[in-house]
Write an enzyme that holds these catalytic residues in place. Sequence first.
Site, PDB file in Angstrom:
ATOM      1  N   ARG A 154      32.689 -26.071 -26.150  1.00 44.48           N
ATOM      2  CA  ARG A 154      33.298 -25.991 -24.812  1.00 44.48           C
ATOM      3  C   ARG A 154      32.173 -26.008 -23.790  1.00 44.48           C
ATOM      4  O   ARG A 154      31.589 -24.968 -23.468  1.00 44.48           O
ATOM      5  CB  ARG A 154      34.163 -24.740 -24.678  1.00 44.48           C
ATOM      6  CG  ARG A 154      35.405 -24.780 -25.571  1.00 44.48           C
ATOM      7  CD  ARG A 154      36.339 -23.618 -25.329  1.00 44.48           C
ATOM      8  NE  ARG A 154      37.468 -23.676 -26.244  1.00 44.48           N
ATOM      9  CZ  ARG A 154      37.508 -23.075 -27.428  1.00 44.48           C
ATOM     10  NH1 ARG A 154      36.463 -22.358 -27.828  1.00 44.48           N
ATOM     11  NH2 ARG A 154      38.562 -23.180 -28.210  1.00 44.48           N
ATOM     12  N   ASP A 160      30.512 -18.240 -22.958  1.00 42.43           N
ATOM     13  CA  ASP A 160      31.182 -18.778 -21.782  1.00 42.43           C
ATOM     14  C   ASP A 160      32.008 -17.675 -21.138  1.00 42.43           C
ATOM     15  O   ASP A 160      31.935 -16.511 -21.545  1.00 42.43           O
ATOM     16  CB  ASP A 160      32.050 -19.988 -22.137  1.00 42.43           C
ATOM     17  CG  ASP A 160      33.137 -19.662 -23.169  1.00 42.43           C
ATOM     18  OD1 ASP A 160      33.309 -18.475 -23.508  1.00 42.43           O
ATOM     19  OD2 ASP A 160      33.819 -20.599 -23.630  1.00 42.43           O
ATOM     20  N   TYR A 185      27.980 -25.334 -29.572  1.00 45.53           N
ATOM     21  CA  TYR A 185      29.215 -24.851 -28.951  1.00 45.53           C
ATOM     22  C   TYR A 185      29.964 -26.007 -28.303  1.00 45.53           C
ATOM     23  O   TYR A 185      29.382 -26.845 -27.602  1.00 45.53           O
ATOM     24  CB  TYR A 185      28.896 -23.783 -27.915  1.00 45.53           C
ATOM     25  CG  TYR A 185      30.117 -23.057 -27.409  1.00 45.53           C
ATOM     26  CD1 TYR A 185      31.011 -22.463 -28.296  1.00 45.53           C
ATOM     27  CD2 TYR A 185      30.383 -22.974 -26.042  1.00 45.53           C
ATOM     28  CE1 TYR A 185      32.141 -21.807 -27.839  1.00 45.53           C
ATOM     29  CE2 TYR A 185      31.507 -22.302 -25.580  1.00 45.53           C
ATOM     30  CZ  TYR A 185      32.382 -21.727 -26.487  1.00 45.53           C
ATOM     31  OH  TYR A 185      33.500 -21.072 -26.036  1.00 45.53           O
ATOM     32  N   HIS A 203      24.331 -24.062 -20.941  1.00 44.41           N
ATOM     33  CA  HIS A 203      24.911 -24.656 -22.142  1.00 44.41           C
ATOM     34  C   HIS A 203      24.201 -25.953 -22.494  1.00 44.41           C
ATOM     35  O   HIS A 203      23.500 -26.546 -21.681  1.00 44.41           O
ATOM     36  CB  HIS A 203      26.395 -24.937 -21.930  1.00 44.41           C
ATOM     37  CG  HIS A 203      27.223 -23.698 -21.910  1.00 44.41           C
ATOM     38  ND1 HIS A 203      28.577 -23.714 -21.690  1.00 44.41           N
ATOM     39  CD2 HIS A 203      26.895 -22.396 -22.079  1.00 44.41           C
ATOM     40  CE1 HIS A 203      29.050 -22.475 -21.728  1.00 44.41           C
ATOM     41  NE2 HIS A 203      28.044 -21.669 -21.950  1.00 44.41           N
ATOM     42  N   GLU A 215      35.232 -16.970 -21.156  1.00 50.08           N
ATOM     43  CA  GLU A 215      36.166 -16.293 -22.052  1.00 50.08           C
ATOM     44  C   GLU A 215      35.425 -15.381 -23.021  1.00 50.08           C
ATOM     45  O   GLU A 215      35.866 -14.271 -23.306  1.00 50.08           O
ATOM     46  CB  GLU A 215      37.009 -17.324 -22.816  1.00 50.08           C
ATOM     47  CG  GLU A 215      37.935 -18.149 -21.940  1.00 50.08           C
ATOM     48  CD  GLU A 215      38.981 -17.313 -21.214  1.00 50.08           C
ATOM     49  OE1 GLU A 215      39.510 -16.356 -21.817  1.00 50.08           O
ATOM     50  OE2 GLU A 215      39.272 -17.617 -20.047  1.00 50.08           O
ATOM     51  N   GLU A 218      34.386 -13.564 -32.577  1.00 48.05           N
ATOM     52  CA  GLU A 218      35.811 -13.851 -32.362  1.00 48.05           C
ATOM     53  C   GLU A 218      36.597 -14.119 -33.639  1.00 48.05           C
ATOM     54  O   GLU A 218      37.746 -13.721 -33.748  1.00 48.05           O
ATOM     55  CB  GLU A 218      35.999 -15.075 -31.439  1.00 48.05           C
ATOM     56  CG  GLU A 218      35.609 -14.840 -30.006  1.00 48.05           C
ATOM     57  CD  GLU A 218      34.219 -15.361 -29.738  1.00 48.05           C
ATOM     58  OE1 GLU A 218      33.963 -15.738 -28.606  1.00 48.05           O
ATOM     59  OE2 GLU A 218      33.391 -15.382 -30.673  1.00 48.05           O
ATOM     60  N   ASP A 261      31.563 -15.908 -27.836  1.00 47.32           N
ATOM     61  CA  ASP A 261      31.105 -17.218 -27.369  1.00 47.32           C
ATOM     62  C   ASP A 261      30.386 -17.143 -26.023  1.00 47.32           C
ATOM     63  O   ASP A 261      30.680 -16.271 -25.190  1.00 47.32           O
ATOM     64  CB  ASP A 261      32.299 -18.173 -27.248  1.00 47.32           C
ATOM     65  CG  ASP A 261      32.841 -18.591 -28.607  1.00 47.32           C
ATOM     66  OD1 ASP A 261      32.099 -18.474 -29.597  1.00 47.32           O
ATOM     67  OD2 ASP A 261      34.006 -19.034 -28.674  1.00 47.32           O
TER      68      ASP A 261
END
Length: 900
Positions: free
Chosen positions: A310, A86, A308, A354, A88, A8, A84
Amino acid sequence: MKKLVIVESPAKAKTIGKIIGNDYVVKASVGHVRDLPDHSLGIKISENDTRFDPVYVITDNKKGVVSDLKNSARGCDEIILASDPDREGEAIAWHLREILDDSNGEAGGKKFRRVLYNEITPAAVHRAFENPGEIDQHLVDAQQARRVLDRLVGFKISASLWKQVGKGLSAGRVQSVGLRLVCEREAEIQSFDPQPYWIFGAKLAKRVDPKAPFEVRLRQINGEKADVGDEKLAAQVEVALKSGKYTVSDVSTSKKTRRPYAPFITSTLQQAASTTLGYAPSVTMSLAQSLYEGVDIGGEGQVGLITYMRTDSFTISKDASDAAGKFIVDKYGKEYHQAKPRAFKNKRSAQGAHEAIRPTDPARTPESLAHKLKPQALKLYDLIWRRFMASQMSDAVSDVTTAKITTTPPHPADSFIRELTLSASSSELIFPGFMKVFGDVRQTSEDDSKDGDDDTIESLPPLEPGEELDRVSVSAERRETKPPSRYNEASLVKALEANGIGRPSTYAAIIATLLARKYVVKEKRNLVPTELGQSVNAFLVEKYNDLFNVEFTAQMENKLDEVEDPDKLLDWQGMLASFYKQLKGWLTDAKAPDADPDIVVAVLEKFKEIKEWSPPTKRGKRVFSDEDFVKDIEATFHGKPTSKSPFRKRKPKKGEPVVDADGDTAAQEALPPDPDAATTGAITENQLNALLRILARYRTQIEGFEDFFKSIGQEKTLEDENLQPPRESTLAIFETMDKVGPPEGSESFYTSLRDQVKRGKRLSPKQRHYLERMFLESHERIEGFSPELCKKLEVEYELPTPIDNGKAEEILAALANVKDWKAPSKKGRRTFDDADFFRSVTTQFSVKKRLSEAQMKVLDRMLTNYKEQIPDSEAIIAKYDIKALERRPGRTRKNPKVES
């Protein structure tokens, strides 16, 4: 052939590139590259409302990025998507594959691989690259479902807000529930009725050494909890405490173990950083992202320092737990290590794959990074490191001694009170356990609330049951119950999480949006709803209560989670279809009332008296025409096809109406681009009001204008300041100024104001101020200029302070030597940028040969701030006696080049 890796961000690309070496080309997508379009719904809805297909476009600011990625893909036979881990991130990977796998066949046949890692360390990255997988379509569908759902709510409800409350307003599926929480808390505070209560205590002393007094707190009255809420009882208690004898009734000692908090997840990190460090959630997430993506720490280069950020999972990997255990044993001793790993319970909705937020290497202590991280980032890393290490350590153990003391009034028959029980506790730490890692640092908590009714004291003297004590003093304090506290950013995040509103990736954005929209403001770190925010909330609660309530929003969040849950795999299209059916019903029920058709007919008839229409007004690529606007409304009213009217073609910024600087197109802006708006038949009240505002501008051509407005019940419209004709003094100023012309550089702005007045529209107070300023600046060229003339024209006689142009020219030339400008800073929606301000005023000075007094003050400040880069700066400072001031960067405006 090399392989292309896409992440990203450039920072992440740099860290990853260092780890995987030169066999890979690493590029950054810089976030999402495709999204729904800004200025339309962007969703194809089937005729039977059962399919909702997103129409994605490459965002304008990512076209260059996409072009670069396509060029890089041509020379690679494999593309590794490393975004990432997740929803998104999975969606970004899917969009990249869709783009790069459909480039006119040029990228056809390429292999796409998805790699997942929770931390950017060599071991984790190499492990991910050795075990690539495929894109998880369920995660992609879950993200698409959220995006479509949010767009449907935001687009449809915002249009309703524009029509019935005011243009430029917005609603959001989760944002508006956050606003509702803040507004409801404010309503509780405003309606709160404080009630009195009393707190009693005593200071007692032993009759033998040690005689040092100690404090006790009243706990019970006649064996029941001591709730003293009326003055009569309070007086009796105080008399009893002052007259009774005090005897120790019980002394007990017990061991108390204290467990450490769980390691951070997104919500608790935001809460702790807010209460402990004063960081806004958006600041916390920005700093955490930089720590995750990689920071240059000198000899080791770019290193990912935390996992990470989030996440809603408390899970800790075995490797991380083992590494922490080794560090704890080596540094503190074996007894400080929790031999059996702690299990912190996850919520049902937590993404178990996660981990919690933790340091990537426990041995990398905050002290070792003290001179390698910026202060803000170091403080956050310290918070994360200590919290994680504490979670892997032994419990703290204390001995808690509690003494109960009773007193009996000398004459119990004369009072309701027979016996009062007071108590005090002292705690002695016998094994610090996890508290060892905090040292002098207070353990981070998610909230700042303190129990004001605690009876724990530093130490108790040795006491024995039956021992009599001397009374030193009695304390009686009248208090009042307090309303609930206003939310701050930490407590609002906690409330959102507790109610199941939003997810880790959205908490910071929810608060940032409410602040940016000016629906709430911060006062001493508290979130207070503005009048605008309360108006928006009142409308949404009245019209869309079932949509914007906590329970429904939490249910929708759970359904969205079920789309990606492997045990549920809820059909996202079916879920959207069910919701859309409800949404359409709510929109129908909330529809604004139609205007009285008889009044619409009368108003449209009046427009036929207009012989001379104002020419269309062009603002950028948009053209606004009063005549075309009226014709389109008339066609709609009579059920005829409308022309491609200018107000339908306009492009609002980010889906909102854009208002002219002079507000002259406000009437046409009143209609939001709602795809469901009626195209034939009824005219809404807002559309009628837009027609009346336009009609008022042509009052000189309308016979019996005021009588007509009164006949249709629009007397109040006649009183609207914005609809009044230009002031006589304004016309006189233009008549005077036309003879000499406006100041150099202000011609276009002057012309726009004059054209507005010619169209019969009064200048706003701000526009009038600028006109007066231009008038005063031209005083030397105006024949007969005097204080008397200013008074006649209703202009405040105050000539502009003359500015030393020689000084301005010299300072601008000096600042041209600056090569290293300080980074822009943001405060709310405003951006302060020294370099941009310098370019702006340089351009203005070259055109107008003058600057304002305020601009000169900023230039003085900049000269002192950048004097190290400017030859002979001290000589210039001394020449003009410039005092050193704190840096206040120049503010970047939308069009800063020429001052108007």
